[in-house]
Structure formats: structure tokens, C-alpha cells
Design a protein around this motif. Structure first.
Motif, PDB file in Angstrom:
ATOM      1  N   ASN A  26     -13.134 -17.024  29.791  1.00 52.95           N
ATOM      2  CA  ASN A  26     -14.525 -16.837  29.369  1.00 52.95           C
ATOM      3  C   ASN A  26     -15.061 -15.442  29.653  1.00 52.95           C
ATOM      4  O   ASN A  26     -16.273 -15.205  29.551  1.00 52.95           O
ATOM      5  CB  ASN A  26     -15.419 -17.865  30.055  1.00 52.95           C
ATOM      6  N   ILE A  27     -14.180 -14.508  30.032  1.00 48.95           N
ATOM      7  CA  ILE A  27     -14.670 -13.187  30.448  1.00 48.95           C
ATOM      8  C   ILE A  27     -15.403 -12.484  29.311  1.00 48.95           C
ATOM      9  O   ILE A  27     -16.493 -11.933  29.501  1.00 48.95           O
ATOM     10  CB  ILE A  27     -13.514 -12.314  31.015  1.00 48.95           C
ATOM     11  N   LEU A  28     -14.849 -12.483  28.120  1.00 48.87           N
ATOM     12  CA  LEU A  28     -15.476 -11.739  27.023  1.00 48.87           C
ATOM     13  C   LEU A  28     -16.768 -12.408  26.563  1.00 48.87           C
ATOM     14  O   LEU A  28     -17.767 -11.740  26.294  1.00 48.87           O
ATOM     15  CB  LEU A  28     -14.509 -11.610  25.841  1.00 48.87           C
ATOM     16  N   GLY A  29     -16.739 -13.740  26.493  1.00 50.20           N
ATOM     17  CA  GLY A  29     -17.944 -14.462  26.102  1.00 50.20           C
ATOM     18  C   GLY A  29     -19.091 -14.134  27.044  1.00 50.20           C
ATOM     19  O   GLY A  29     -20.231 -13.925  26.623  1.00 50.20           O
ATOM     20  N   THR A  30     -18.769 -14.067  28.345  1.00 49.31           N
ATOM     21  CA  THR A  30     -19.796 -13.793  29.341  1.00 49.31           C
ATOM     22  C   THR A  30     -20.298 -12.351  29.248  1.00 49.31           C
ATOM     23  O   THR A  30     -21.502 -12.099  29.342  1.00 49.31           O
ATOM     24  CB  THR A  30     -19.243 -14.102  30.742  1.00 49.31           C
ATOM     25  N   LEU A  31     -19.390 -11.406  29.055  1.00 47.46           N
ATOM     26  CA  LEU A  31     -19.810 -10.007  28.877  1.00 47.46           C
ATOM     27  C   LEU A  31     -20.694  -9.883  27.634  1.00 47.46           C
ATOM     28  O   LEU A  31     -21.687  -9.160  27.616  1.00 47.46           O
ATOM     29  CB  LEU A  31     -18.591  -9.090  28.731  1.00 47.46           C
ATOM     30  N   MET A  32     -20.324 -10.622  26.596  1.00 45.47           N
ATOM     31  CA  MET A  32     -21.066 -10.583  25.338  1.00 45.47           C
ATOM     32  C   MET A  32     -22.490 -11.098  25.515  1.00 45.47           C
ATOM     33  O   MET A  32     -23.435 -10.524  24.970  1.00 45.47           O
ATOM     34  CB  MET A  32     -20.310 -11.427  24.305  1.00 45.47           C
ATOM     35  N   HIS A  33     -22.645 -12.189  26.273  1.00 47.33           N
ATOM     36  CA  HIS A  33     -23.975 -12.788  26.428  1.00 47.33           C
ATOM     37  C   HIS A  33     -25.001 -11.776  26.909  1.00 47.33           C
ATOM     38  O   HIS A  33     -26.142 -11.778  26.447  1.00 47.33           O
ATOM     39  CB  HIS A  33     -23.919 -13.959  27.419  1.00 47.33           C
ATOM     40  N   SER A  34     -24.625 -10.933  27.850  1.00 47.91           N
ATOM     41  CA  SER A  34     -25.586  -9.934  28.312  1.00 47.91           C
ATOM     42  C   SER A  34     -25.676  -8.767  27.340  1.00 47.91           C
ATOM     43  O   SER A  34     -26.763  -8.366  26.925  1.00 47.91           O
ATOM     44  CB  SER A  34     -25.175  -9.404  29.696  1.00 47.91           C
ATOM     45  N   ASN A  35     -24.518  -8.226  26.966  1.00 43.37           N
ATOM     46  CA  ASN A  35     -24.532  -6.960  26.229  1.00 43.37           C
ATOM     47  C   ASN A  35     -25.101  -7.064  24.817  1.00 43.37           C
ATOM     48  O   ASN A  35     -25.742  -6.129  24.341  1.00 43.37           O
ATOM     49  CB  ASN A  35     -23.123  -6.362  26.196  1.00 43.37           C
ATOM     50  N   ILE A  36     -24.896  -8.199  24.143  1.00 47.04           N
ATOM     51  CA  ILE A  36     -25.404  -8.294  22.771  1.00 47.04           C
ATOM     52  C   ILE A  36     -26.930  -8.287  22.760  1.00 47.04           C
ATOM     53  O   ILE A  36     -27.557  -7.923  21.747  1.00 47.04           O
ATOM     54  CB  ILE A  36     -24.856  -9.556  22.043  1.00 47.04           C
ATOM     55  N   LEU A  37     -27.543  -8.652  23.903  1.00 50.92           N
ATOM     56  CA  LEU A  37     -29.007  -8.639  23.956  1.00 50.92           C
ATOM     57  C   LEU A  37     -29.551  -7.214  23.876  1.00 50.92           C
ATOM     58  O   LEU A  37     -30.683  -7.004  23.426  1.00 50.92           O
ATOM     59  CB  LEU A  37     -29.500  -9.351  25.212  1.00 50.92           C
ATOM     60  N   LEU A  38     -28.742  -6.238  24.289  1.00 53.33           N
ATOM     61  CA  LEU A  38     -29.144  -4.843  24.058  1.00 53.33           C
ATOM     62  C   LEU A  38     -29.326  -4.616  22.559  1.00 53.33           C
ATOM     63  O   LEU A  38     -30.190  -3.853  22.129  1.00 53.33           O
ATOM     64  CB  LEU A  38     -28.079  -3.882  24.601  1.00 53.33           C
ATOM     65  N   GLY A  39     -28.479  -5.286  21.773  1.00 47.77           N
ATOM     66  CA  GLY A  39     -28.592  -5.173  20.328  1.00 47.77           C
ATOM     67  C   GLY A  39     -29.771  -5.948  19.775  1.00 47.77           C
ATOM     68  O   GLY A  39     -30.684  -5.372  19.169  1.00 47.77           O
TER      69      GLY A  39
END
Lengths: 112, 404
Positions: B35-48
């Protein structure tokens, strides 16, 4: 020919390897493995919650030797790997039908 | 207009921006490999997503002209009228600088919630939820506290986001995990962190970025910023230490995860108080926050809710403690625009803080439950059991974090 498989403590790897190269062993295969025996696992704690970890890290060495060398090799491995504590590991010995060196096609003892 | 202040606020905005990828690492290290990428995505995509949403409508709802103390009007929609000139009421920096500084807060707040529902949320549902949440929870909260809404008028003190950021994410996290249920295998499998060095690095980045968050909230390069900088650092330091002392006593070993968690707990607790309290009370708040939040993360195993990465225990509880402690330790000697707390002869401030705590918890909890229900009906909020077992990386994003 005999195949000797050793599962033992990771930190004993170098000592065993040195003993074996001293006996003229020219190759072996090593892998990092996890498992449990009588030693069982250990406890880990994350943010106050305890977890029982059953599988402890070990190394597995595999080598194939001529029949005449097997007893001496096993003795050397046991001497190097032994601490007397639970968790020293095991040595498995089995008979190998054939060995082929892929590069030259040599077989039997010449291919080891 | 002041050049030094403008430079300071822009740099602070950049520091706060860095907190979101820092948070992603902090959370990412604590999940399982799959789940590492999914978790990184959850925070970082919010920058978008949040940044764009903020510019289109979010900023206006939070900081536009007040409508009944509840929400901002739409005057600043599409950043209409938000330019290089100063904003009314904040006359030392360009309006754009204020807007982008606030944007970074709007980004990280929903990112904080993602630790609660880690390892089981559906990506499409997550995107819809965070979008709706920003509009109907974050924007009103920011307006109430900082945009001239009812909490500000009541006199509630929240320097950098104890209520707006931490309590709101903590209360929403609790609602989210109660709606979503526990992860598959909860209680049978061990959910052990897969890469604590990532988590420790993330905590370091958070601590660094928090200077922009708290000191930057002074909105000027002045003594108040220096004061907030110092209280922020001391509270984090004290809490990192007190957490490991408590766990050493309770479980026999001081842990690196405990050190990192304690630092974050201290940073959370000082956030509402940073610009209102003196350094020694900040140390005391940090010491208490470390021990308190350690207890807070143990609560979930008593009540059996699966707050995966302890958003309720650290942000919810730490934010609540910080808001109440602000009502104890605040003093006008630090900030004449603030108020005195109970220990400085003004018990009423503690009551005001208490009201803001209750209102924040109830509002954010209820709204999040409603939003989860809506999103669940529209697109689905939880991944299938198959996908959950496969992991979010493969099932939601078709990639894996580690090729070994």
C-alpha cells in the motif's frame, strides 16, 4: 555427490564461508530466509501495541560436494555455526543424481 | 506593504507545501509494502486537486465577505480581485501571498485524515470525498476561525489551526473509520510498519515545515513570528522526549516511531497556541502532549476501531488538548491581539475554547459521516476485499512500489 543445505544465524555466514573455502569449496548459493523452529519468534512494539513476530531471519546456504568431502564439510559447518543456544539452525544432507556445468557440458564431480 | 513580510510569508507557504509530501512519507512508512504508493498518493494528489479547488472557489468561501458568521461569499471566486495589492485587514502583504499561504493549509488538512482510512479506501471515492469535504467542512471551519466567522467573533483563539486543521481532521478521521469499518484481517494479522526510516524522515520534514505553518501564521517577519517559531520547536522537542519516556515505562523500550510520533503530537498541540503562549508553557504543553497522545493511540485497541495510522489519537486528541491549553496559558504579553487564559486571570477564555472544541468535533464528525454516505452511494468508498488483499498499489494504481 551430496547436497548440503544449512539454515543458520545470519551473522555466522562469513565464518562458515571462510572455513569452507579453506577446505577447497569453490562455490555455494546463499539466500536470506525467514522461519521458525524451537527458537520461535520475538515481540515487536509499535505505538504501544505488541506484535508477536513468528518468523525470524536466517540464512540458507546450499552447496554440492563430492561424496568423500561431505563428512569433513559438515563437521566444519557445525563447528563454525554452533553457539550452543537454541536457534543455531540445521544441516540437511541429500544425495544428488547429477550435476551439469552449463558452459561446458561437463558432468558429475568435474562439474561441481 | 512590507517587503520583508512578503518574503517571509512566501517562504512560509513553501515550507507548508513541503509538509504534505513529508506527511506522505510519515504515513507511507507505516503501511504495508503493498500500500506504499496508494498512501503516498493520498496525500500528494491533494496538492493537485485541492490547490485548484482552492483557487476556483475554496478561498472565497473561507475568506470572502462574511455571510452570517457561517461562510464567505463568492467575491473572490476564480481569484477575482485577489492580486498584488493587499487584502483588507492584512495590509502588509499582497493578497496573493495570503491566498497561497492559506492554500497550503487547505491541502494538508484533508491529507491528515488519510492516515485513518489507509489501506482500504477506493481512490475514486477518496477523490470525491476530499473534494466535498474541502467545500463543506474545511472552508466553513477556516471561515469561522480565520475569516471573521462566529468562532472568531466569540473570541476563540486558534493561532495556526488547532481547530481548523487538527481537530477537524481528527474528528473526521473518527467518523471515517467508524463508517468504513476495520481492515481485512484486523486482529488476526499484524499490520506492522514496512519502512520506519521513511516515517522518521517524514516526521523530520513535518517538523521543518511546521515552522512555516506556525511562525508564518504571524503573517509578518516580526517578534511574534520568532515567538511562535520558538514555542513550536520547544513543544515538539518536549513531546518527542516525553513520548519515549512514557513508552519506555509502559512497554520496556523507547522506539524511533515513538520519538517521531511524539514530535508530531507536540507540534499538533502547540499549533493553536503558538502565537499566544510563552516558551516555558510551550515546553509543558509538549511534555503533556507526548504522554497524552501515547495514551490516545491506545484507546483504539480498547474500542476496536481501526484508525490505521492514529489520526484520532494524535491529531484529534492533540488538537483538543492544544485548544484547551491555549485557554490556560495564553497571555497578552506575547500577543496583544490575543487574550489572557485562565492562568493569567481570565477563566472565561477556557470556556470559549471549550465551546470551539465541542462545535468543531460535532460539526466535522457529523458532516464527514454524511459525506461518506453520499460518496458510498455515488461511487463506492471502500475497495473490494480482493483488491484490499492485493493492496492499493496494484488494485488502484496498477504499479508497485518496490521491484525486488
Amino acid at each position: 555427490m551430496k547436497k548440503i543445505e544449512v539454515i543458520t544465524r545470519p551473522y555466522k555466514l562469513d565464518e562458515i564461508k571462510e572455513k569452507l573455502t579453506g577446505l577447497g569449496i569453490k562455490g555455494m548459493t546463499v539466500s536470506e530466509v525467514k522461519g521458525f523452529g524451537r527458537q520461535r519468534g520475538h515481540t515487536e512494539v509499535y505505538r504501544g501495541a505488541e506484535y508477536q513476530v513468528d518468523f525470524v531471519p536466517k540464512v540458507k546456504m546450499e552447496l554440492v560436494v563430492e561424496d568423500g568431502l561431505a563428512a569433513e564439510v559438515i563437521k566444519a559447518i557445525q563447528a563454525a555455526a554452533q553457539t550452543g543456544e537454541v536457534g543455531d539452525g540445521k544441516i540437511f544432507v541429500s544425495t544428488i543424481d547429477e550435476v551439469i556445468r552449463i558452459r561446458t557440458g561437463e558432468t558429475g564431480n568435474a562439474a561441481i | 506593504m512590507n517587503a520583508a513580510d512578503t518574503a517571509f510569508v512566501l517562504i512560509s507557504a513553501a515550507l507548508v507545501m513541503l509538509m504534505t509530501p513529508g506527511l506522505a512519507l510519515f504515513y507511507g512508512g507505516m503501511v504495508r509494502t503493498k500500500n506504499i504508493l496508494g498512501t503516498l498518493m493520498h496525500s500528494n494528489i491533494l496538492l493537485g486537486t485541492v490547490s485548484v479547488l482552492w483557487a476556483i472557489v475554496g478561498y472565497s468561501l473561507a475568506f470572502g465577505g462574511d455571510i452570517g458568521g457561517v461562510i464567505g461569499n463568492l467575491d473572490f471566486m476564480f481569484l477575482n480581485g485577489v492580486g498584488t495589492a493587499a487584502k483588507e485587514g492584512v495590509d502588509n502583504i499582497p493578497h496573493l501571498a495570503f491566498m497561497i499561504f492559506q492554500c497550503m493549509f487547505a491541502v494538508i488538512t484533508p491529507a491528515l485524515i488519510t492516515g485513518a482510512f489507509a489501506e482500504r479506501i477506493k481512490f475514486s471515492g477518496f477523490l470525491l470525498f476530499t473534494t466535498l469535504w474541502l467545500i463543506v467542512v474545511y472552508c466553513p471551519m477556516a471561515h469561522w476561525v480565520w475569516g471573521g466567522g462566529w468562532m472568531a467573533k466569540m473570541g476563540a483563539l486558534d493561532f495556526a489551526g488547532g481547530a481548523v486543521v487538527h481537530m477537524s481532521s481528527g474528528a473526521s478521521a473518527l467518523a471515517a473509520v467508524l463508517y468504513l469499518g476495520r481492515r481485512h484481517g484486523y486482529g488476526k494479522q499484524s499490520f506492522i510498519p514496512h519502512n520506519l526510516p521513511l516515517t522518521i524522515l517524514g516526521a523530520g520534514i513535518l517538523w521543518f515545515g511546521w515552522f512555516g505553518f506556525n511562525a508564518g501564521s504571524a503573517l509578518a517577519a516580526n517578534g511574534l513570528a520568532a515567538s511562535a517559531f520558538v514555542t513550536t520547536h520547544l513543544a515538539a522537542a518536549a513531546a518527542a522526549f516525553s513520548w519515549i519516556i512514557v513508552e519506555w515505562w509502559h512497554r520496556g523500550k523507547p522506539t524511533t516511531l515513538g520519538m517521531a510520533s511524539g514530535a508530531v503530537a507536540g507540534l499538533v498541540a502547540i499549533t493553536p497556541a503558538a502565537g499566544y503562549v510563552e516558551p516555558m508553557p510551550a515546553i509543558l504543553m509538549g511534555l503533556i502532549a507526548g504522554g497524552l497522545c501515547y495514551g490516545g493511540v491506545l484507546i483504539k485497541s480498547v474500542f476496536k476501531y481501526d484508525d490505521s495510522l492514529d489520526v484520532v489519537g494524535i491529531h484529534g486528541l492533540g488538537g483538543t488538548f492544544g485548544a484547551l491549553a491555549t485557554g490556560l496559558f495564553a497571555t497578552k504579553a506575547v500577543n496583544e491581539l490575543g487574550a489572557d487564559g485562565l492562568f493569567y486571570g481570565n477563566p472565561e477564555q477556557l470556556w470559549i475554547q471549550f465551546v470551539s472544541v465541542v462545535a468543531t468535533w460535532v460539526f466535522c464528525f457529523v458532516m464527514t459521516l454524511i459525506l461518506f454516505k453520499i460518496v458510498d452511494v455515488m461511487v463506492g468508498i471502500r475497495v473490494s476485499q480482493d483488491d484490499e488483499i492485493k493492496g492499493l498499489d496494484v488494485s488502484q494504481h496498477s504499479e508497485v512500489g518496490y521491484q525486488l
